[in-house]
Design a protein around this motif. Structure first.
Motif, PDB file in Angstrom:
ATOM      1  N   VAL A 142       0.740  -1.341  -0.015  1.00 14.42           N
ATOM      2  CA  VAL A 142       0.375  -0.404  -0.038  1.00 14.42           C
ATOM      3  C   VAL A 142       0.937   1.446  -0.241  1.00 14.42           C
ATOM      4  N   PRO A 143       0.907   1.877  -1.056  1.00 10.27           N
ATOM      5  CA  PRO A 143       1.626   3.409  -0.863  1.00 10.27           C
ATOM      6  C   PRO A 143       1.773   4.374   0.165  1.00 10.27           C
ATOM      7  N   GLY A 144      -0.004   4.495   0.813  1.00 11.53           N
ATOM      8  CA  GLY A 144       0.089   5.210   1.981  1.00 11.53           C
ATOM      9  C   GLY A 144      -0.133   6.971   1.347  1.00 11.53           C
ATOM     10  N   PHE A 145      -1.015   7.590   2.550  1.00 10.55           N
ATOM     11  CA  PHE A 145      -0.656   9.413   2.055  1.00 10.55           C
ATOM     12  C   PHE A 145       0.647   9.891   2.392  1.00 10.55           C
ATOM     13  N   VAL A 146       1.630   9.187   2.555  1.00  9.53           N
ATOM     14  CA  VAL A 146       2.641   9.837   2.959  1.00  9.53           C
ATOM     15  C   VAL A 146       3.448   9.234   0.695  1.00  9.53           C
ATOM     16  N   THR A 147       3.506  10.156   0.091  1.00 12.84           N
ATOM     17  CA  THR A 147       4.440  10.139  -1.228  1.00 12.84           C
ATOM     18  C   THR A 147       5.861   9.982  -1.469  1.00 12.84           C
ATOM     19  N   ALA A 148       6.077   9.852  -1.868  1.00 15.33           N
ATOM     20  CA  ALA A 148       7.734   9.212  -2.375  1.00 15.33           C
ATOM     21  C   ALA A 148       8.678  10.595  -2.028  1.00 15.33           C
ATOM     22  N   ASP A 149       8.007  12.282  -2.434  1.00 18.79           N
ATOM     23  CA  ASP A 149       8.567  13.385  -2.079  1.00 18.79           C
ATOM     24  C   ASP A 149       8.814  13.511  -1.396  1.00 18.79           C
ATOM     25  N   GLY A 150       7.448  13.176  -0.229  1.00 18.38           N
ATOM     26  CA  GLY A 150       7.778  13.296   1.492  1.00 18.38           C
ATOM     27  C   GLY A 150       5.637  14.261   1.404  1.00 18.38           C
ATOM     28  N   SER A 151       5.426  14.305   0.446  1.00 18.45           N
ATOM     29  CA  SER A 151       3.876  14.491   0.123  1.00 18.45           C
ATOM     30  C   SER A 151       2.809  14.772   1.241  1.00 18.45           C
ATOM     31  N   LEU A 152       2.148  15.470   1.798  1.00 19.31           N
ATOM     32  CA  LEU A 152       1.262  14.335   2.567  1.00 19.31           C
ATOM     33  C   LEU A 152      -0.069  14.347   1.899  1.00 19.31           C
ATOM     34  N   ARG A 153      -1.644  13.698   1.626  1.00 18.75           N
ATOM     35  CA  ARG A 153      -2.015  13.704   0.858  1.00 18.75           C
ATOM     36  C   ARG A 153      -2.951  12.994   1.617  1.00 18.75           C
ATOM     37  N   PHE A 154      -3.401  13.862   1.714  1.00 16.48           N
ATOM     38  CA  PHE A 154      -4.852  13.373   2.859  1.00 16.48           C
ATOM     39  C   PHE A 154      -7.055  13.659   1.663  1.00 16.48           C
ATOM     40  N   ASN A 155      -6.808  13.590   0.460  1.00 13.06           N
ATOM     41  CA  ASN A 155      -7.742  13.841  -0.575  1.00 13.06           C
ATOM     42  C   ASN A 155      -9.310  13.374   0.363  1.00 13.06           C
ATOM     43  N   HIS A 156      -8.952  12.320   0.674  1.00  4.15           N
ATOM     44  CA  HIS A 156     -10.395  11.432   1.133  1.00  4.15           C
ATOM     45  C   HIS A 156     -10.192  10.746   1.825  1.00  4.15           C
ATOM     46  N   VAL A 157     -10.533  10.879   3.286  1.00  6.96           N
ATOM     47  CA  VAL A 157     -10.155  10.036   4.279  1.00  6.96           C
ATOM     48  C   VAL A 157     -12.149   9.450   5.105  1.00  6.96           C
ATOM     49  N   LEU A 158     -11.461   8.162   4.879  1.00 10.32           N
ATOM     50  CA  LEU A 158     -13.016   7.059   5.547  1.00 10.32           C
ATOM     51  C   LEU A 158     -12.449   6.964   7.184  1.00 10.32           C
ATOM     52  N   LEU A 159     -14.149   6.951   7.685  1.00  8.18           N
ATOM     53  CA  LEU A 159     -14.528   7.040   8.380  1.00  8.18           C
ATOM     54  C   LEU A 159     -15.324   6.096   9.565  1.00  8.18           C
ATOM     55  N   PRO A 160     -14.939   5.023   8.919  1.00  9.04           N
ATOM     56  CA  PRO A 160     -15.977   3.882   9.578  1.00  9.04           C
ATOM     57  C   PRO A 160     -16.576   4.534  11.078  1.00  9.04           C
ATOM     58  N   VAL A 161     -18.264   4.248  11.292  1.00  8.54           N
ATOM     59  CA  VAL A 161     -18.763   5.159  12.914  1.00  8.54           C
ATOM     60  C   VAL A 161     -19.517   3.708  12.587  1.00  8.54           C
ATOM     61  N   ASP A 162     -20.059   3.425  14.248  1.00 12.03           N
ATOM     62  CA  ASP A 162     -21.225   3.374  14.697  1.00 12.03           C
ATOM     63  C   ASP A 162     -21.244   3.465  16.095  1.00 12.03           C
ATOM     64  N   ALA A 229     -13.368   2.259   0.546  1.00  9.46           N
ATOM     65  CA  ALA A 229     -11.804   2.954   0.671  1.00  9.46           C
ATOM     66  C   ALA A 229     -12.014   2.964  -0.583  1.00  9.46           C
ATOM     67  N   ASP A 230     -11.807   1.494  -1.046  1.00  6.10           N
ATOM     68  CA  ASP A 230     -10.677   1.621  -2.398  1.00  6.10           C
ATOM     69  C   ASP A 230     -11.612   2.089  -3.555  1.00  6.10           C
ATOM     70  N   GLU A 231     -13.208   2.078  -3.230  1.00  7.43           N
ATOM     71  CA  GLU A 231     -13.918   2.738  -4.204  1.00  7.43           C
ATOM     72  C   GLU A 231     -14.066   4.237  -4.551  1.00  7.43           C
ATOM     73  N   ASN A 232     -13.886   4.527  -3.181  1.00  8.35           N
ATOM     74  CA  ASN A 232     -13.412   6.672  -3.208  1.00  8.35           C
ATOM     75  C   ASN A 232     -11.552   6.806  -3.391  1.00  8.35           C
ATOM     76  N   ALA A 233     -10.619   5.806  -3.768  1.00 11.32           N
ATOM     77  CA  ALA A 233      -9.014   6.266  -3.537  1.00 11.32           C
ATOM     78  C   ALA A 233      -9.059   6.380  -2.658  1.00 11.32           C
ATOM     79  N   ALA A 234      -9.293   6.099  -0.884  1.00  9.47           N
ATOM     80  CA  ALA A 234      -9.515   6.595   0.415  1.00  9.47           C
ATOM     81  C   ALA A 234      -7.460   6.724   0.739  1.00  9.47           C
ATOM     82  N   ASP A 235      -7.288   8.033   1.536  1.00 13.13           N
ATOM     83  CA  ASP A 235      -5.803   7.872   1.224  1.00 13.13           C
ATOM     84  C   ASP A 235      -5.633   7.247   2.842  1.00 13.13           C
ATOM     85  N   LEU A 236      -6.456   7.576   3.572  1.00 18.37           N
ATOM     86  CA  LEU A 236      -6.814   6.949   5.049  1.00 18.37           C
ATOM     87  C   LEU A 236      -7.968   6.531   5.719  1.00 18.37           C
ATOM     88  N   ILE A 237      -8.082   5.392   6.196  1.00 11.66           N
ATOM     89  CA  ILE A 237      -9.333   4.657   7.421  1.00 11.66           C
ATOM     90  C   ILE A 237      -8.742   5.993   8.503  1.00 11.66           C
TER      91      ILE A 237
END
Length: 276
Positions: A142-162, A229-237
């Motif tokens: 999984v590549p994650g939300f920290v890219t290879a050049d050190g940038s942070l990517r939080f375009n889509h964050v998924l919060l499972p709630v109950d 998460a996959d449908e929405n290309a989530a960067d973080l759960i």
């Protein structure tokens, strides 16, 4: 405040290191990197550990010529590298975490399931069951939300709630991440897995430009959450967990553990508060 990053020097562990270092740098806090070995290799061979200053310079976050002595005064980043010895890494790391004030564990996991998980149990998930701290799981591949050049990517964050455990902790964590890391968060999606809506309001995250969206979807949480998460290309759960509750969960793993195995992005697991 300190971030704790166990490493086995593998490629998958390097991606987790990238996240641990970028978070520690953004927060201006401590970073402890620990390797637990069997004692057969030299404990003085620090070259095996990830290279902090070289990585930060490659990300253009510090000058290439910065010295080790200058790093903390200029960035607030306090680095500690520990070469520990022991037959059981979980025991060694648990003992360390019991004795030290660590605010988050950032750890790679192979995400094994089925027979593979039984034959090679996850060190990351075993440690999370024993230590009541936030865990950022970075699954292998999984590549994650920290890219290879050190940038942070939080375009889509998924919060499972109950309704239980209280999901507001996850919502507030997203606000904290944006504020402390000075990283813009885009869409925050609250996902309730069930036959109907969540049933009670969530206080939205206080974001600069982000929006809170809500979605309900029937099905099994451990299947639906990674799929959305996959449908929405989530960067973080980000999800709150309370640990295995039933006999089947102890055998198969809690919902959070099963999500970690299948998620297409890192999972930040927040322990539910304990009340005496």
């Amino acid at each position: 405040m300190t971030i704790f990053h166990p490493t086995d020097f593998s490629a998958s562990s390097h991606v987790a290191f990238r996240h641990a270092l970028r978070l520690a740098f953004g927060l201006g806090t401590g970073l402890t990197i620990m390797h637990v070995g069997d004692g057969r290799t030299s404990r003085e061979d620090w070259s095996r550990f990830p290279h902090i200053r070289e990585t930060l310079a490659r990300w253009n976050l510090v000058d290439p010529g910065i010295s080790q002595a200058e790093l903390e005064p200029l960035t607030g980043l306090r680095i500690s590298k520990i070469e520990a010895t022991g037959r059981n890494p979980v025991e060694v790391m648990s003992h360390y975490l019991d004795e030290h004030d660590v605010s988050m564990v950032v750890m790679a996991t192979h995400g094994r399931s089925g027979m593979a998980a039984m034959q090679h149990p996850s060190v990351a998930q075993a440690l999370a069951r024993r230590i009541h701290r936030p865990f950022l799981f970075v699954r292998e591949g999984v590549p994650g939300f920290v890219t290879a050049d050190g940038s942070l990517r939080f375009n889509h964050v998924l919060l499972p709630v109950d309704s239980e455990p209280d999901p507001q902790l996850a919502v507030d964590q997203v606000t904290w991440l944006e504020r402390e890391l000075a990283a813009s968060v885009g869409v925050v999606q609250a996902l309730h897995v069930g036959d109907g809506p969540l049933g009670f309001p969530l206080a939205p995250p206080d974001l600069s430009n982000g929006a809170l969206k809500s979605l309900s979807r029937p099905g099994r949480p451990e299947e639906v959450i990674p799929a959305i998460a996959d449908e929405n290309a989530a960067d973080l759960i980000v999800m709150v967990y309370s640990g295995p509750a039933s006999l089947s969960e102890r055998w198969l793993g809690s919902t959070t553990e099963q999500v970690v195995r299948a998620a297409p992005c890192p999972v930040l697991a927040l322990p539910a508060p304990r009340y005496e």
